[in-house]
Motif scaffolding. Structure first.
Motif, mmCIF file in Angstrom:
data_model
loop_
_atom_site.group_PDB
_atom_site.id
_atom_site.type_symbol
_atom_site.label_atom_id
_atom_site.label_comp_id
_atom_site.label_asym_id
_atom_site.label_seq_id
_atom_site.Cartn_x
_atom_site.Cartn_y
_atom_site.Cartn_z
ATOM 1 N N GLU A 288 -2.628 -6.950 -10.804
ATOM 2 C CA GLU A 288 -2.385 -8.316 -10.354
ATOM 3 C C GLU A 288 -2.591 -8.443 -8.848
ATOM 4 O O GLU A 288 -2.830 -9.533 -8.336
ATOM 5 C CB GLU A 288 -0.961 -8.744 -10.715
ATOM 6 C CG GLU A 288 -0.638 -8.659 -12.200
ATOM 7 C CD GLU A 288 -1.520 -9.553 -13.049
ATOM 8 O OE1 GLU A 288 -1.954 -10.609 -12.538
ATOM 9 O OE2 GLU A 288 -1.784 -9.193 -14.218
ATOM 10 N N ASP A 289 -2.488 -7.330 -8.126
ATOM 11 C CA ASP A 289 -2.661 -7.345 -6.676
ATOM 12 C C ASP A 289 -4.142 -7.205 -6.335
ATOM 13 O O ASP A 289 -4.765 -6.178 -6.629
ATOM 14 C CB ASP A 289 -1.868 -6.203 -6.017
ATOM 15 C CG ASP A 289 -0.367 -6.386 -6.171
ATOM 16 O OD1 ASP A 289 0.082 -7.543 -6.096
ATOM 17 O OD2 ASP A 289 0.338 -5.381 -6.358
ATOM 18 N N ARG A 290 -4.671 -8.225 -5.705
ATOM 19 C CA ARG A 290 -6.112 -8.250 -5.410
ATOM 20 C C ARG A 290 -6.526 -7.103 -4.497
ATOM 21 O O ARG A 290 -7.626 -6.552 -4.641
ATOM 22 C CB ARG A 290 -6.450 -9.601 -4.757
ATOM 23 C CG ARG A 290 -7.926 -9.835 -4.494
ATOM 24 C CD ARG A 290 -8.193 -11.314 -4.256
ATOM 25 N NE ARG A 290 -7.328 -11.891 -3.255
ATOM 26 C CZ ARG A 290 -7.660 -12.034 -1.971
ATOM 27 N NH1 ARG A 290 -8.845 -11.630 -1.551
ATOM 28 N NH2 ARG A 290 -6.830 -12.593 -1.119
ATOM 29 N N HIS A 291 -5.647 -6.725 -3.568
ATOM 30 C CA HIS A 291 -6.011 -5.677 -2.619
ATOM 31 C C HIS A 291 -6.069 -4.295 -3.281
ATOM 32 O O HIS A 291 -6.557 -3.347 -2.674
ATOM 33 C CB HIS A 291 -5.056 -5.661 -1.427
ATOM 34 C CG HIS A 291 -3.632 -5.392 -1.782
ATOM 35 N ND1 HIS A 291 -2.850 -6.301 -2.437
ATOM 36 C CD2 HIS A 291 -2.845 -4.318 -1.569
ATOM 37 C CE1 HIS A 291 -1.643 -5.802 -2.607
ATOM 38 N NE2 HIS A 291 -1.615 -4.601 -2.097
ATOM 39 N N LEU A 292 -5.579 -4.176 -4.520
ATOM 40 C CA LEU A 292 -5.726 -2.942 -5.284
ATOM 41 C C LEU A 292 -6.844 -3.059 -6.310
ATOM 42 O O LEU A 292 -7.594 -2.112 -6.534
ATOM 43 C CB LEU A 292 -4.415 -2.601 -6.001
ATOM 44 C CG LEU A 292 -3.199 -2.335 -5.107
ATOM 45 C CD1 LEU A 292 -1.976 -2.067 -5.963
ATOM 46 C CD2 LEU A 292 -3.460 -1.159 -4.177
ATOM 47 N N ALA A 293 -6.957 -4.226 -6.925
ATOM 48 C CA ALA A 293 -7.977 -4.428 -7.960
ATOM 49 C C ALA A 293 -9.389 -4.325 -7.383
ATOM 50 O O ALA A 293 -10.280 -3.732 -8.012
ATOM 51 C CB ALA A 293 -7.770 -5.781 -8.630
ATOM 52 N N GLU A 294 -9.601 -4.886 -6.200
ATOM 53 C CA GLU A 294 -10.957 -4.922 -5.645
ATOM 54 C C GLU A 294 -11.484 -3.530 -5.288
ATOM 55 O O GLU A 294 -12.611 -3.183 -5.670
ATOM 56 C CB GLU A 294 -11.000 -5.876 -4.456
ATOM 57 C CG GLU A 294 -10.847 -7.337 -4.883
ATOM 58 C CD GLU A 294 -11.021 -8.315 -3.739
ATOM 59 O OE1 GLU A 294 -11.232 -7.860 -2.592
ATOM 60 O OE2 GLU A 294 -10.955 -9.528 -3.991
#
Length: 373
Positions: A288-294
């Motif tokens: 859910e955290d974009r800074h981890l998913a990307e």
């Protein structure tokens, strides 16, 4: 309920203890024996604590209720002040984001007090690890991922959780944790510590060849920890604080995560994802955290030498986001990826154990149980 797995080699979703269990074990063994082994642990890894009763690890809904309980009348006034929609879901991250934005545009004492009390309530809710807290799943997991040959790089655990589950479990096992803090008093965060290791030296001073200490793991707390305190421009580790140095749930956490010390930790996470020969276990994270998913998806796209196991209960049903993209890659024959639809403890039970238990670890566990008793 039995966990189920999906790989490019399996015929659709299969039970991890079924006829195709050999394929599952083979892939897990490949990941565990990778030159570089890393773990990304999310909320789901803490939700398995106390499986026979209510988990002490709070969900976002739990945090909403905890913040509301600090002062219910003020809570309702704040909802009105930030024009909270009546039909909106109870999203504490969105609420704190609205409060923070309004506070920056139009400073308000009530909003400031609410934000401060809310963050204290969040930190308090995550301080649930006590002397008698059962951490069997974490202990089993550490035994399986941290007891690697000392000739290989140490296992790196990256977690977004604020709680002390992994470090407490490691202490009970007698494992050493390299967490970026110095051995001084007080212990201060210094990223150089991650580049150091533990070795034995003979009483004579001789140190050839190097005798590396076994059972050592690196722990990177990407969003901080309840026992981190910001003080005089530094981060020290001590007793759990009312206002710890953590990335609080709000929309600005993407930007905050790229400030120190979180920038250093994120940099190490991204560097690990880029290494060829990396085996990665993602457990209890919905990306859910974009800074981890990307950065994770960038590694999937660009690092042909990475092998990944992703574990989460909802994977079999999800069709969008990161889970949807991973399913599409598997369907197109990508052999680097395995999905496990199940909980952290279910995966833990089925994951192969590659190393026999060491005498020193057994002795440390025996002593710990005696002391706790």
């Amino acid at each position: 309920m039995t966990a189920r797995f999906l790989t490019s080699e399996s015929d659709g979703w299969q039970a991890v203890d079924g006829e195709d269990a050999g394929a599952f074990n083979s892939f897990c063994t490949q990941v565990l024996t990778s030159r570089y082994l890393a773990v990304l642990a999310g909320l789901g890894t803490s939700r398995c604590i106390n499986p026979d009763s209510a988990s002490p690890a709070p969900t976002m809904a739990d945090l909403w209720r905890a913040v509301k309980a600090t002062n219910e009348s003020r809570f309702l006034e704040v909802l009105e002040k930030v024009a909270w929609p009546q039909d909106a879901r109870e999203d504490i991250e969105l609420l704190l984001s609205r409060c923070q934005m309004q506070q920056e545009l139009r400073p308000d004492t009530q909003l400031y007090q609410f934000i401060e009390a809310g963050e204290e309530a969040i930190a308090g809710s995550c301080n649930f690890i006590e002397k008698g807290t059962e951490l069997a799943t974490h202990e089993v997991f550490l035994r399986k991922v941290a007891r690697r040959s000392t000739k290989l790089p140490r296992t790196q655990i990256f977690t977004t959780n604020y709680d002390l589950a992994f470090e407490t479990a490691a202490a009970r096992l007698g494992f050493a944790v390299i967490d970026g803090f110095t051995f001084s008093n007080p212990a201060l965060f210094d990223p150089v510590v991650f580049d150091r290791d533990h070795a034995r030296r003979e009483p004579t001073g001789a140190m050839e060849p190097i005798d590396w200490v076994p059972n050592v793991v690196q722990l990177h707390k990407l969003h901080g920890s309840i026992d981190w305190v910001a003080e005089d421009g530094k981060i020290r580790r001590g007793n759990p604080s009312k206002r710890p140095a953590i990335v609080y749930p709000r929309s600005s956490k993407f930007e905050v995560s790229y400030q120190q010390p979180f920038l250093e930790l994120m940099g190490r996470f991204q560097a690990m994802l880029r290494r060829s020969g990396t085996g990665l276990i993602v457990a209890g994270s919905g990306f859910e955290d974009r800074h981890l998913a990307e950065p994770f998806m960038a590694a999937i796209r660009g690092n042909v030498g990475i092998n990944v196991v992703v574990v989460a209960r909802s994977l079999e049903k999800k069709t969008d986001g990161v889970a949807g993209d991973l399913k599409k890659l598997i369907q197109r024959g990508d052999r680097r990826i395995a999905l496990v639809a199940g909980s952290f403890d279910e995966f833990d039970d089925e994951k192969p154990d590659l190393v026999a238990r060491m005498d020193g670890e057994t002795h440390a566990t025996r002593l710990a149980s005696l002391i706790d008793g």
